[in-house]
Design a protein around this motif. Structure first.
Motif, PDB file in Angstrom:
ATOM      1  N   CYS A  71      -5.177  -1.186  -2.555  1.00 32.16           N
ATOM      2  CA  CYS A  71      -4.379   0.044  -2.628  1.00 32.16           C
ATOM      3  C   CYS A  71      -4.761   0.862  -3.854  1.00 32.16           C
ATOM      4  N   ALA A  72      -4.917   0.196  -4.987  1.00 32.65           N
ATOM      5  CA  ALA A  72      -5.245   0.901  -6.227  1.00 32.65           C
ATOM      6  C   ALA A  72      -6.604   1.574  -6.145  1.00 32.65           C
ATOM      7  N   SER A  73      -7.534   0.981  -5.408  1.00 32.76           N
ATOM      8  CA  SER A  73      -8.893   1.508  -5.332  1.00 32.76           C
ATOM      9  C   SER A  73      -9.077   2.520  -4.211  1.00 32.76           C
ATOM     10  N   VAL A  74      -8.398   2.309  -3.082  1.00 29.99           N
ATOM     11  CA  VAL A  74      -8.680   3.085  -1.874  1.00 29.99           C
ATOM     12  C   VAL A  74      -7.625   4.144  -1.572  1.00 29.99           C
ATOM     13  N   VAL A  75      -6.348   3.825  -1.821  1.00 29.65           N
ATOM     14  CA  VAL A  75      -5.236   4.679  -1.382  1.00 29.65           C
ATOM     15  C   VAL A  75      -4.854   5.682  -2.471  1.00 29.65           C
ATOM     16  N   GLN A  76      -4.665   6.935  -2.078  1.00 28.02           N
ATOM     17  CA  GLN A  76      -4.214   7.924  -3.043  1.00 28.02           C
ATOM     18  C   GLN A  76      -2.838   7.546  -3.590  1.00 28.02           C
ATOM     19  N   GLU A  77      -2.593   7.905  -4.839  1.00 34.05           N
ATOM     20  CA  GLU A  77      -1.424   7.410  -5.567  1.00 34.05           C
ATOM     21  C   GLU A  77      -0.109   7.655  -4.843  1.00 34.05           C
ATOM     22  N   LYS A  78       0.078   8.815  -4.240  1.00 31.78           N
ATOM     23  CA  LYS A  78       1.366   9.132  -3.625  1.00 31.78           C
ATOM     24  C   LYS A  78       1.666   8.295  -2.381  1.00 31.78           C
ATOM     25  N   TYR A  79       0.632   7.594  -1.860  1.00 26.54           N
ATOM     26  CA  TYR A  79       0.840   6.746  -0.690  1.00 26.54           C
ATOM     27  C   TYR A  79       0.840   5.252  -1.031  1.00 26.54           C
ATOM     28  N   ARG A  80       0.601   4.908  -2.289  1.00 22.52           N
ATOM     29  CA  ARG A  80       0.394   3.502  -2.630  1.00 22.52           C
ATOM     30  C   ARG A  80       1.630   2.640  -2.400  1.00 22.52           C
ATOM     31  N   GLU A  81       2.777   3.110  -2.858  1.00 22.92           N
ATOM     32  CA  GLU A  81       3.981   2.295  -2.695  1.00 22.92           C
ATOM     33  C   GLU A  81       4.301   2.086  -1.223  1.00 22.92           C
ATOM     34  N   LEU A  82       4.070   3.100  -0.420  1.00 23.54           N
ATOM     35  CA  LEU A  82       4.320   2.988   1.019  1.00 23.54           C
ATOM     36  C   LEU A  82       3.399   1.935   1.647  1.00 23.54           C
ATOM     37  N   ILE A  83       2.103   1.979   1.312  1.00 21.22           N
ATOM     38  CA  ILE A  83       1.156   1.038   1.892  1.00 21.22           C
ATOM     39  C   ILE A  83       1.358  -0.361   1.330  1.00 21.22           C
ATOM     40  N   GLU A  84       1.752  -0.464   0.058  1.00 17.96           N
ATOM     41  CA  GLU A  84       2.054  -1.779  -0.517  1.00 17.96           C
ATOM     42  C   GLU A  84       3.252  -2.415   0.205  1.00 17.96           C
ATOM     43  N   ALA A  85       4.269  -1.601   0.495  1.00 18.47           N
ATOM     44  CA  ALA A  85       5.428  -2.112   1.236  1.00 18.47           C
ATOM     45  C   ALA A  85       5.028  -2.495   2.659  1.00 18.47           C
ATOM     46  N   PHE A  86       4.186  -1.661   3.277  1.00 17.98           N
ATOM     47  CA  PHE A  86       3.727  -1.945   4.639  1.00 17.98           C
ATOM     48  C   PHE A  86       2.935  -3.251   4.695  1.00 17.98           C
ATOM     49  N   SER A  87       2.129  -3.530   3.674  1.00 19.35           N
ATOM     50  CA  SER A  87       1.260  -4.718   3.679  1.00 19.35           C
ATOM     51  C   SER A  87       1.901  -5.923   3.011  1.00 19.35           C
ATOM     52  N   ASP A  88       3.217  -5.900   2.833  1.00 14.95           N
ATOM     53  CA  ASP A  88       3.940  -7.024   2.230  1.00 14.95           C
ATOM     54  C   ASP A  88       3.908  -8.229   3.174  1.00 14.95           C
ATOM     55  N   MET A  89       3.255  -9.287   2.744  1.00 13.21           N
ATOM     56  CA  MET A  89       3.106 -10.478   3.581  1.00 13.21           C
ATOM     57  C   MET A  89       4.423 -11.230   3.791  1.00 13.21           C
ATOM     58  N   THR A  90       5.409 -11.038   2.898  1.00 17.48           N
ATOM     59  CA  THR A  90       6.659 -11.806   2.980  1.00 17.48           C
ATOM     60  C   THR A  90       7.583 -11.306   4.085  1.00 17.48           C
ATOM     61  N   THR A  91       7.301 -10.127   4.654  1.00 13.79           N
ATOM     62  CA  THR A  91       8.203  -9.567   5.670  1.00 13.79           C
ATOM     63  C   THR A  91       7.568  -9.540   7.062  1.00 13.79           C
TER      64      THR A  91
END
Length: 327
Positions: A73-93
């Motif tokens: 996410c830090a390398s590929v995703v633009q900053e304003k979308y990072r939290e959204l993609i991090e939440a989407f890719s959460d393995m615990t859910t």
């Protein structure tokens, strides 16, 4: 343009070429810009096709999947979308989000200003519904986005007729309305036994106005996950905006207090990752069907809605919750 076999092979790591993964997944290389296999149980990963200048195989082998995705996410995703993609890719859910689906997706803009779609594709789960393995893929959809720009209004109308909420993955209002018709029929036939719970995510406007819609979307995703965790045996709906609903079947055999305890626990757990500015807070209200006072589903829904707003009003009076009502 389709890639020939030689160029496809060059885009894959040598390890992947020598495994069944290459034979099974190389045909997808013309669709996906990146393909990764995640063994969730072992917290390990394998790169099938690398994403541009971010090959997973160059990372330390002992990294956990969550750390790999954070770096991605830090390398590929633009900053304003990072939290959204991090939440989407959460393995615990994953268990909750892939309970009734084989795949879920989210869209973002990459560091090259191109629209992309990442997708989590279920490949293995156990008999208890625990996700054991998934594919994480990235697809470039920039051309698609440009082509459909003039059709957004029509697509939005079509989306309203679909049964799945695009952001959270739960069922949507159109689906809820269909459920309402089924329960109205059950009431007419005299065999209705259900309850409805309504939920409202507190402070969404405050978060959107002060921290941006990306964090507002993340708040909704986290709230949805909490509701899904607590009501594992019930259909969950997003009715729109910050409102959710759950229908509890065979309510006479169940205790709402058990669900609410589970909800409180899920909220407490997710809030450990939040700061002091705001957090996940969910107002709820529940009403069970009572033949002596409810003629139809709408009557039950009205009672649940009234209870939810009573709870919401109470929550806002609790010290420390003033952020929910700030302008």
């Amino acid at each position: 343009m389709e890639e020939n076999e030689e160029s496809v092979r060059e885009s894959f790591s040598e390890e992947a070429i020598n495994t069944w993964a290459f034979k099974m997944l190389s045909s997808l290389s013309s669709i996906y810009a990146a393909i990764y296999f995640f063994n969730v149980d072992e917290d390990s990963f394998d790169e099938v096709k690398a994403y541009k200048d971010f090959p997973f195989w160059k990372l330390e082998e002992k990294l956990k999947i969550s750390e790999v995705l954070r770096r991605f996410c830090a390398s590929v995703v633009q900053e304003k979308y990072r939290e959204l993609i991090e939440a989407f890719s959460d393995m615990t859910t994953l268990d909750e989000r892939l309970k009734h689906e084989d795949s879920i997706s989210a869209e973002f803009i990459n560091s090259s200003d191109e629209w992309c779609r990442c997708r989590l594709i279920l490949t293995d789960k156990d008999r208890n519904g625990h996700v054991k393995a998934i594919l994480f893929t990235v697809q470039n959809i920039n051309a698609e986005k440009l082509q459909i720009h003039d059709l957004e209004n029509a697509l939005n109308q079509a989306s309203n007729l679909a049964y799945r909420d695009a952001l959270t993955g739960v069922k949507n209002k159109a689906c809820f309305n269909d459920f309402q018709k089924q329960y109205d029929t059950a009431i007419e036939q005299g065999n209705a036994d259900f309850a409805v719970a309504f939920f409202d995510v507190n402070g969404l406007k405050f978060v959107n106005d002060n921290f941006g819609h990306g964090k507002g979307d993340k708040l909704l995703i986290d709230a949805s996950v909490c509701i899904c965790k607590a009501f594992k045996d019930c259909p969950v709906f997003r009715l729109g905006g910050d409102e959710f609903a759950v229908i509890i079947n065979h309510f006479a055999e169940k205790k709402i207090s058990n669900y609410i305890l589970a909800l409180d626990g899920a909220v407490d757990g997710v809030n450990q990752n939040y700061g002091k500015e705001y957090r996940v807070s969910i107002a709820w209200g529940c009403a069970g069907y009572d033949a002596s006072k409810h003629k139809c589903c709408a009557d039950v829904f009205k009672n649940a809605d009234e209870e939810m707003y009573k709870h919401k009003k109470l929550i806002k009076t609790i010290p420390g919750n003033d952020w929910m009502i700030r302008n």
